[in-house]
Design a protein around this motif. Sequence first.
Motif, PDB file in Angstrom:
ATOM      1  N   ALA A 167       0.695  -1.084  -0.002  1.00 14.11           N
ATOM      2  CA  ALA A 167       0.158   0.185   0.101  1.00 14.11           C
ATOM      3  C   ALA A 167       0.891   1.180   0.028  1.00 14.11           C
ATOM      4  CB  ALA A 167      -0.881  -0.053   1.337  1.00 14.11           C
ATOM      5  N   GLY A 168       0.126   2.313  -0.422  1.00 10.94           N
ATOM      6  CA  GLY A 168       1.052   3.773  -0.556  1.00 10.94           C
ATOM      7  C   GLY A 168       0.842   4.224   0.856  1.00 10.94           C
ATOM      8  N   LEU A 222      -0.985  -2.127  11.326  1.00 12.41           N
ATOM      9  CA  LEU A 222       0.161  -1.893  10.958  1.00 12.41           C
ATOM     10  C   LEU A 222       1.222  -2.913  11.451  1.00 12.41           C
ATOM     11  CD1 LEU A 222       0.623   1.984  11.156  1.00 12.41           C
ATOM     12  CD2 LEU A 222       0.461   0.575   9.153  1.00 12.41           C
ATOM     13  N   HIS A 223       0.943  -3.063  12.739  1.00 11.34           N
ATOM     14  CA  HIS A 223       1.721  -4.139  13.368  1.00 11.34           C
ATOM     15  C   HIS A 223       1.856  -5.632  12.765  1.00 11.34           C
ATOM     16  CE1 HIS A 223       2.311  -7.496  16.378  1.00 11.34           C
ATOM     17  NE2 HIS A 223       3.263  -7.155  16.424  1.00 11.34           N
ATOM     18  N   GLU A 276       0.881  -6.361   9.557  1.00  8.79           N
ATOM     19  CA  GLU A 276       1.188  -6.391   8.192  1.00  8.79           C
ATOM     20  C   GLU A 276       2.946  -6.294   8.388  1.00  8.79           C
ATOM     21  OE1 GLU A 276      -0.032  -6.873   5.144  1.00  8.79           O
ATOM     22  OE2 GLU A 276      -1.813  -7.358   6.278  1.00  8.79           O
ATOM     23  N   ALA A 277       3.535  -5.516   9.192  1.00 14.76           N
ATOM     24  CA  ALA A 277       5.118  -5.405   9.289  1.00 14.76           C
ATOM     25  C   ALA A 277       5.652  -6.574   9.495  1.00 14.76           C
ATOM     26  CB  ALA A 277       5.358  -4.300  10.190  1.00 14.76           C
ATOM     27  N   VAL A 278       4.979  -7.381  10.839  1.00 13.21           N
ATOM     28  CA  VAL A 278       5.499  -8.648  11.305  1.00 13.21           C
ATOM     29  C   VAL A 278       5.298  -9.715  10.168  1.00 13.21           C
ATOM     30  CG1 VAL A 278       5.364 -10.392  12.887  1.00 13.21           C
ATOM     31  CG2 VAL A 278       5.435  -7.946  13.499  1.00 13.21           C
ATOM     32  N   LYS A 279       4.143  -9.685   9.619  1.00 15.43           N
ATOM     33  CA  LYS A 279       3.871 -10.687   8.691  1.00 15.43           C
ATOM     34  C   LYS A 279       5.125 -10.629   7.383  1.00 15.43           C
ATOM     35  CE  LYS A 279       0.272 -10.385   6.077  1.00 15.43           C
ATOM     36  NZ  LYS A 279      -0.990 -10.571   5.252  1.00 15.43           N
ATOM     37  N   ARG A 280       5.307  -9.615   6.975  1.00 15.37           N
ATOM     38  CA  ARG A 280       6.087  -9.245   5.820  1.00 15.37           C
ATOM     39  C   ARG A 280       7.584  -9.690   6.175  1.00 15.37           C
ATOM     40  NH1 ARG A 280      10.483  -7.144   3.755  1.00 15.37           N
ATOM     41  NH2 ARG A 280      10.453  -6.520   1.670  1.00 15.37           N
ATOM     42  N   ALA A 281       8.007  -9.298   7.709  1.00 18.35           N
ATOM     43  CA  ALA A 281       9.403  -9.442   8.125  1.00 18.35           C
ATOM     44  C   ALA A 281       9.670 -10.920   8.073  1.00 18.35           C
ATOM     45  CB  ALA A 281       9.540  -8.766   9.398  1.00 18.35           C
TER      46      ALA A 281
END
Length: 90
Positions: free
Chosen positions: A2-3, A15-16, A18-23
């Motif tokens: 996402a932008g 946000l948490h 998504e960030a943890v999932k991506r990491a």
Amino acid sequence: MAGNTELENLSSKELHDEAVKRAVRHGDVKFLWQLLERIPAAQAETGDQGEAEVDVNNTAALLHDYVHAGEGELAEQLRPFYLEYLAEHS
């Protein structure tokens, strides 16, 4: 991904997640480590100083255990786990 505008519209929880999932998906240990480093200070900022101190101590104990997991009786107890992992990934 996402932008910036879309990201700003997400809740902190989203946000948490998504960030943890991506990491995790990308093996970004640096991000996960930095997150662990920031948690106690963030807890202190929310006024939960006691929880921040507990987390620092728990993290230190966990890291100590991790560092020494290849030594002595602990290593022997974890041997089947290590063997299974290496067999699956060789």
